[in-house]
Design a protein around this motif. Structure first.
Motif, PDB file in Angstrom:
ATOM      1  N   SER A  73       9.575  -2.127  -0.850  1.00 50.74           N
ATOM      2  CA  SER A  73       8.162  -0.620   0.393  1.00 50.74           C
ATOM      3  C   SER A  73       9.067  -0.661   1.659  1.00 50.74           C
ATOM      4  CB  SER A  73       7.455   0.068  -0.716  1.00 50.74           C
ATOM      5  OG  SER A  73       6.851  -1.549  -0.328  1.00 50.74           O
ATOM      6  N   ALA A  74       8.408  -1.496   1.683  1.00 49.05           N
ATOM      7  CA  ALA A  74       8.798  -1.487   3.340  1.00 49.05           C
ATOM      8  C   ALA A  74      10.704  -1.484   4.160  1.00 49.05           C
ATOM      9  CB  ALA A  74       8.075  -3.095   3.761  1.00 49.05           C
ATOM     10  N   ALA A  75      10.955  -1.844   3.457  1.00 51.48           N
ATOM     11  CA  ALA A  75      12.435  -1.691   3.340  1.00 51.48           C
ATOM     12  C   ALA A  75      12.703  -0.053   3.358  1.00 51.48           C
ATOM     13  CB  ALA A  75      13.621  -2.440   2.862  1.00 51.48           C
ATOM     14  N   ALA A  76      12.419   0.256   2.571  1.00 51.65           N
ATOM     15  CA  ALA A  76      12.471   1.868   2.024  1.00 51.65           C
ATOM     16  C   ALA A  76      11.974   2.689   3.307  1.00 51.65           C
ATOM     17  CB  ALA A  76      12.170   2.305   1.077  1.00 51.65           C
ATOM     18  N   ALA A  77      10.717   1.925   4.199  1.00 54.63           N
ATOM     19  CA  ALA A  77       9.783   2.743   5.122  1.00 54.63           C
ATOM     20  C   ALA A  77      10.974   2.707   6.248  1.00 54.63           C
ATOM     21  CB  ALA A  77       8.892   1.812   5.051  1.00 54.63           C
ATOM     22  N   ALA A  78      11.493   1.290   6.185  1.00 49.31           N
ATOM     23  CA  ALA A  78      12.456   0.881   7.694  1.00 49.31           C
ATOM     24  C   ALA A  78      13.972   1.587   8.522  1.00 49.31           C
ATOM     25  CB  ALA A  78      12.359  -0.017   7.319  1.00 49.31           C
ATOM     26  N   SER A 105       9.809  17.175   0.546  1.00 47.34           N
ATOM     27  CA  SER A 105       9.011  16.464   0.367  1.00 47.34           C
ATOM     28  C   SER A 105       9.641  15.463  -1.258  1.00 47.34           C
ATOM     29  CB  SER A 105       7.309  16.735  -0.961  1.00 47.34           C
ATOM     30  OG  SER A 105       6.862  17.013   0.613  1.00 47.34           O
ATOM     31  N   GLU A 106      10.377  16.212  -1.539  1.00 45.44           N
ATOM     32  CA  GLU A 106      10.795  16.020  -3.430  1.00 45.44           C
ATOM     33  C   GLU A 106      12.570  15.008  -2.425  1.00 45.44           C
ATOM     34  OE1 GLU A 106      11.726  18.749  -5.702  1.00 45.44           O
ATOM     35  OE2 GLU A 106      10.153  19.341  -6.095  1.00 45.44           O
ATOM     36  N   ILE A 107      13.274  15.603  -1.812  1.00 43.82           N
ATOM     37  CA  ILE A 107      14.223  14.532  -0.878  1.00 43.82           C
ATOM     38  C   ILE A 107      13.309  13.500  -0.858  1.00 43.82           C
ATOM     39  CG2 ILE A 107      15.923  15.082   0.883  1.00 43.82           C
ATOM     40  CD1 ILE A 107      15.814  17.545   0.377  1.00 43.82           C
ATOM     41  N   ALA A 108      12.266  13.325   0.160  1.00 41.83           N
ATOM     42  CA  ALA A 108      12.282  12.609   1.044  1.00 41.83           C
ATOM     43  C   ALA A 108      11.388  11.111  -0.592  1.00 41.83           C
ATOM     44  CB  ALA A 108      10.899  12.474   1.949  1.00 41.83           C
ATOM     45  N   GLU A 109      10.668  11.871  -1.047  1.00 41.56           N
ATOM     46  CA  GLU A 109      10.861  11.187  -2.217  1.00 41.56           C
ATOM     47  C   GLU A 109      11.971  10.143  -3.183  1.00 41.56           C
ATOM     48  OE1 GLU A 109       7.726   9.028  -3.482  1.00 41.56           O
ATOM     49  OE2 GLU A 109       6.882  10.162  -1.288  1.00 41.56           O
ATOM     50  N   ALA A 110      13.029  10.631  -3.289  1.00 44.55           N
ATOM     51  CA  ALA A 110      13.898  10.905  -4.122  1.00 44.55           C
ATOM     52  C   ALA A 110      14.679   9.710  -3.120  1.00 44.55           C
ATOM     53  CB  ALA A 110      14.936  11.829  -3.970  1.00 44.55           C
ATOM     54  N   PRO A 134      14.605   4.741  -3.236  1.00 42.87           N
ATOM     55  CA  PRO A 134      15.292   3.495  -3.557  1.00 42.87           C
ATOM     56  C   PRO A 134      16.415   3.801  -2.991  1.00 42.87           C
ATOM     57  CG  PRO A 134      14.896   5.212  -5.080  1.00 42.87           C
ATOM     58  CD  PRO A 134      14.064   5.941  -4.053  1.00 42.87           C
ATOM     59  N   ALA A 135      16.778   4.598  -1.675  1.00 41.06           N
ATOM     60  CA  ALA A 135      18.165   4.820  -1.960  1.00 41.06           C
ATOM     61  C   ALA A 135      17.476   3.866   0.413  1.00 41.06           C
ATOM     62  CB  ALA A 135      19.014   5.932  -1.324  1.00 41.06           C
ATOM     63  N   GLY A 136      16.733   4.335   0.378  1.00 40.91           N
ATOM     64  CA  GLY A 136      16.028   3.781   2.149  1.00 40.91           C
ATOM     65  C   GLY A 136      16.040   1.937   1.789  1.00 40.91           C
ATOM     66  N   ALA A 137      15.118   1.726   0.102  1.00 40.79           N
ATOM     67  CA  ALA A 137      14.918  -0.164   0.143  1.00 40.79           C
ATOM     68  C   ALA A 137      16.661  -0.316   0.211  1.00 40.79           C
ATOM     69  CB  ALA A 137      14.317   0.241  -1.579  1.00 40.79           C
ATOM     70  N   LEU A 138      17.439   0.282  -0.659  1.00 45.02           N
ATOM     71  CA  LEU A 138      18.745  -0.614  -0.943  1.00 45.02           C
ATOM     72  C   LEU A 138      19.351  -0.646   0.376  1.00 45.02           C
ATOM     73  CD1 LEU A 138      21.114  -1.532  -2.661  1.00 45.02           C
ATOM     74  CD2 LEU A 138      21.960   0.604  -2.878  1.00 45.02           C
ATOM     75  N   HIS A 139      19.367   0.502   1.562  1.00 44.77           N
ATOM     76  CA  HIS A 139      19.894   0.763   2.621  1.00 44.77           C
ATOM     77  C   HIS A 139      19.126  -0.980   3.693  1.00 44.77           C
ATOM     78  CE1 HIS A 139      19.848   2.722   6.906  1.00 44.77           C
ATOM     79  NE2 HIS A 139      21.077   1.986   6.155  1.00 44.77           N
ATOM     80  N   VAL A 140      18.668  -1.241   4.413  1.00 46.43           N
ATOM     81  CA  VAL A 140      17.764  -1.989   5.091  1.00 46.43           C
ATOM     82  C   VAL A 140      17.218  -3.335   4.066  1.00 46.43           C
ATOM     83  CG1 VAL A 140      15.640  -2.745   6.310  1.00 46.43           C
ATOM     84  CG2 VAL A 140      16.467  -0.402   6.078  1.00 46.43           C
ATOM     85  N   LEU A 141      17.550  -3.521   2.790  1.00 44.83           N
ATOM     86  CA  LEU A 141      18.172  -4.631   2.231  1.00 44.83           C
ATOM     87  C   LEU A 141      19.193  -4.945   1.796  1.00 44.83           C
ATOM     88  CD1 LEU A 141      15.429  -4.192  -0.861  1.00 44.83           C
ATOM     89  CD2 LEU A 141      15.394  -5.906   1.162  1.00 44.83           C
ATOM     90  N   LEU A 142      20.695  -4.641   1.919  1.00 42.71           N
ATOM     91  CA  LEU A 142      21.554  -4.677   2.466  1.00 42.71           C
ATOM     92  C   LEU A 142      22.240  -4.662   3.537  1.00 42.71           C
ATOM     93  CD1 LEU A 142      23.263  -1.894  -0.221  1.00 42.71           C
ATOM     94  CD2 LEU A 142      23.513  -4.674  -0.349  1.00 42.71           C
ATOM     95  N   ASP A 143      21.378  -3.872   4.441  1.00 38.06           N
ATOM     96  CA  ASP A 143      21.723  -4.653   6.029  1.00 38.06           C
ATOM     97  C   ASP A 143      20.678  -6.080   6.286  1.00 38.06           C
ATOM     98  OD1 ASP A 143      21.632  -3.213   9.018  1.00 38.06           O
ATOM     99  OD2 ASP A 143      20.115  -4.680   8.658  1.00 38.06           O
ATOM    100  N   ALA A 146       1.032  -0.926   0.575  1.00 43.93           N
ATOM    101  CA  ALA A 146      -0.522  -0.011   0.338  1.00 43.93           C
ATOM    102  C   ALA A 146       1.024   1.826   0.095  1.00 43.93           C
ATOM    103  CB  ALA A 146      -0.615  -0.007   1.377  1.00 43.93           C
ATOM    104  N   ILE A 147       1.553   0.815   0.831  1.00 42.63           N
ATOM    105  CA  ILE A 147       2.438   2.400   0.693  1.00 42.63           C
ATOM    106  C   ILE A 147       3.174   2.129  -0.248  1.00 42.63           C
ATOM    107  CG2 ILE A 147       2.543   3.320   3.058  1.00 42.63           C
ATOM    108  CD1 ILE A 147       6.040   1.564   3.101  1.00 42.63           C
ATOM    109  N   ALA A 148       3.419   1.485  -1.278  1.00 45.57           N
ATOM    110  CA  ALA A 148       4.643   1.323  -2.292  1.00 45.57           C
ATOM    111  C   ALA A 148       4.618   3.399  -3.404  1.00 45.57           C
ATOM    112  CB  ALA A 148       4.796   0.364  -3.263  1.00 45.57           C
ATOM    113  N   PRO A 149       5.760   3.834  -4.219  1.00 52.48           N
ATOM    114  CA  PRO A 149       5.035   5.202  -4.076  1.00 52.48           C
ATOM    115  C   PRO A 149       4.437   4.559  -6.098  1.00 52.48           C
ATOM    116  CG  PRO A 149       7.777   5.056  -3.914  1.00 52.48           C
ATOM    117  CD  PRO A 149       6.971   3.735  -3.581  1.00 52.48           C
ATOM    118  N   PRO A 150       2.990   5.516  -6.292  1.00 51.59           N
ATOM    119  CA  PRO A 150       2.173   4.893  -7.211  1.00 51.59           C
ATOM    120  C   PRO A 150       3.388   5.028  -8.621  1.00 51.59           C
ATOM    121  CG  PRO A 150       1.397   6.922  -5.983  1.00 51.59           C
ATOM    122  CD  PRO A 150       2.606   6.328  -5.214  1.00 51.59           C
ATOM    123  N   GLY A 151       3.550   3.937  -9.296  1.00 49.07           N
ATOM    124  CA  GLY A 151       4.385   3.797 -10.531  1.00 49.07           C
ATOM    125  C   GLY A 151       5.419   3.222 -10.237  1.00 49.07           C
ATOM    126  N   SER A 152       5.647   2.946  -9.105  1.00 46.30           N
ATOM    127  CA  SER A 152       7.363   1.996  -8.781  1.00 46.30           C
ATOM    128  C   SER A 152       6.841   1.364  -9.562  1.00 46.30           C
ATOM    129  CB  SER A 152       7.315   2.520  -7.764  1.00 46.30           C
ATOM    130  OG  SER A 152       6.681   1.878  -6.589  1.00 46.30           O
TER     131      SER A 152
END
Ligand SMILES: CC(C)=CCC/C(C)=C/CC/C(C)=C/CC/C(C)=C/CC/C(C)=C/CC/C(C)=C/CC/C(C)=C/COP(=O)(O)OP(=O)(O)O
Length: 359
Positions: free
Chosen positions: A210-215, A238-243, A246-255, A197-203
């Motif tokens: 998207s759960a990883a990005a949130a964490a 808002s633009e910074i948070a949206e940008a 993907p970095a957030g998802a990568l971060h927590v998936l690498l963790d 539900a929280i995945a950005p529309p169109g992604s």
């Protein structure tokens, strides 16, 4: 975006970030971490004291990593920014440890503890302070002291009012993730529905991405770093948070990748276990690294954001056991600064291991 000048811009951003980090940021971060240790040493309850001290020791790399965002600030606001970054991550790591204890692995308790993160970034709103749900905090006020120090530091950043609503919204997602992840031990249906539900529309993000990005705490760090500049607007925040998704998802998936073997042993939830196999894991993380870098380069001070994201990726790749298989593709996607970062972080890890095994 991929112009001829990009390698030069990348090299310049790396040189400046590295020089600033080791000469001006890292010494201040070490001071701030010492201060956290002093606060932890005063915790009256011996079990909580040991947990807080061990957490600061084991997760020191997270605190030094959070501090990397202070290279984005000019000298005038670097110290409060650094206090906010290190303080925020120290709170996150501490409550993450507490919530792993069965006493706190219940939704209301887990949410209450994580409210410390929301209070930490919103100095304009009165703090909750009731993090344990008891009249006297069993930690003798340790968590409250970390929160107060972070709030005071955030309040000194000139753009904090523009950053606050967006940072608050990202922190709400971090809390929601933690509550799902730590209180739903076996059935991941609710976490999966929430992630989708929280995945950005169109992604094309899968629910666990998207759960990883949130964490991830990276978007909050980036917002705090831009709050150190006077010209931050709500729209830019808002633009910074949206940008940073993907970095957030990568971060927590690498963790999660770095913790994979340990998670298999303990039976803890592993986000990367939702991939079909190692090949799919590497392919998706490489795609996320590419997108994370492209989105970062579009931000103000984009080359520095890309440099920090590459360093973050290498911080984990230096810790992954089967790095020879996963690392080259992911590191290449993180851009030209990944190679020197990986070298620095492997040396750092080897030196840390000589005194104590640490990430
Ligand atoms: C500044 C710069 C780029 C200079 C160039 C020179 C150079 C390479 C310097 C090195 C600088 C450095 C150390 C960079 C690292 C950058 C960085 C941003 C690293 C990230 C570290 C960090 C903040 C980690 C936090 C991890 C995290 C999200 C913890 C919170 C809890 C959580 C959600 C954990 C995961 O879930 P869980 O399932 O609970 O798993 P655990 O068992 O791990 O708790």
């Amino acid at each position: 975006m991929h112009t001829e000048t990009q390698p030069i811009a990348a090299a310049a951003a790396f040189a400046l970030a590295a020089a600033r980090y080791w000469s001006a940021v890292w010494p201040l971060a070490a001071c701030e971490i010492r201060r956290c240790h002093q606060l932890a040493a005063a915790i009256p309850d011996p079990r909580l004291r040991a947990a807080a001290q061990e957490n600061l020791r084991d997760e020191r790399g997270n605190l030094e990593g959070a501090a990397a965002y202070a290279v984005l600030a000019g000298r005038g606001h670097r110290r409060p920014l650094l206090e906010a970054l290190v303080g925020f991550q120290a709170i996150y790591d501490y409550v993450d440890t507490l919530v792993e204890h069965p006493d706190h692995a219940e939704p209301t308790r887990a949410r209450r503890l994580h409210q410390a993160l929301a209070d930490a970034v919103s100095p304009a709103t009165p703090p909750t302070r009731d993090y344990y749900g008891t009249v006297h905090a069993p930690d003798g006020g340790y968590l409250t002291a970390l929160v107060s120090r972070c709030r005071s530091a955030v309040a000194l950043l000139p753009g904090h009012r523009a950053a606050e609503p967006v940072a608050g919204e990202r922190v709400a997602r971090m809390i929601a993730y933690q509550v799902h992840n730590h209180t739903e031990q076996t059935d991941r249906t609710a976490l999966a529905a929430w992630g989708a539900a929280i995945a950005p529309p169109g992604s094309d993000l899968r629910w666990w991405e998207s759960a990883a990005a949130a964490a991830s705490s990276l978007a909050v760090f980036a917002l705090l770093a831009h709050a150190a500049r006077k010209d931050l607007t709500g729209a830019a925040a808002s633009e910074i948070a949206e940008a940073y998704v993907p970095a957030g998802a990568l971060h927590v998936l690498l963790d999660s990748l770095a913790d994979r073997t340990a998670d298999e042993r303990t039976g803890d939830h592993s986000l990367v276990s939702h991939y079909r196999d190692q090949a799919e894991t590497t392919a998706r993380l490489t795609e996320l690294a590419t997108t994370a870098r492209e989105r970062a380069l579009q931000l103000p001070a984009g080359a520095t954001h890309a440099t920090i994201i590459a360093a973050m990726g290498c911080y984990y790749l230096a810790a992954v056991d089967d790095a020879p298989r996963a690392a080259p593709a992911i590191a290449a996607a993180l851009g030209p600064t990944a190679r020197p970062s990986l070298l620095i972080l492997r040396v750092r890890r080897a030196l840390a291991h000589r005194s104590a095994p640490a990430r």
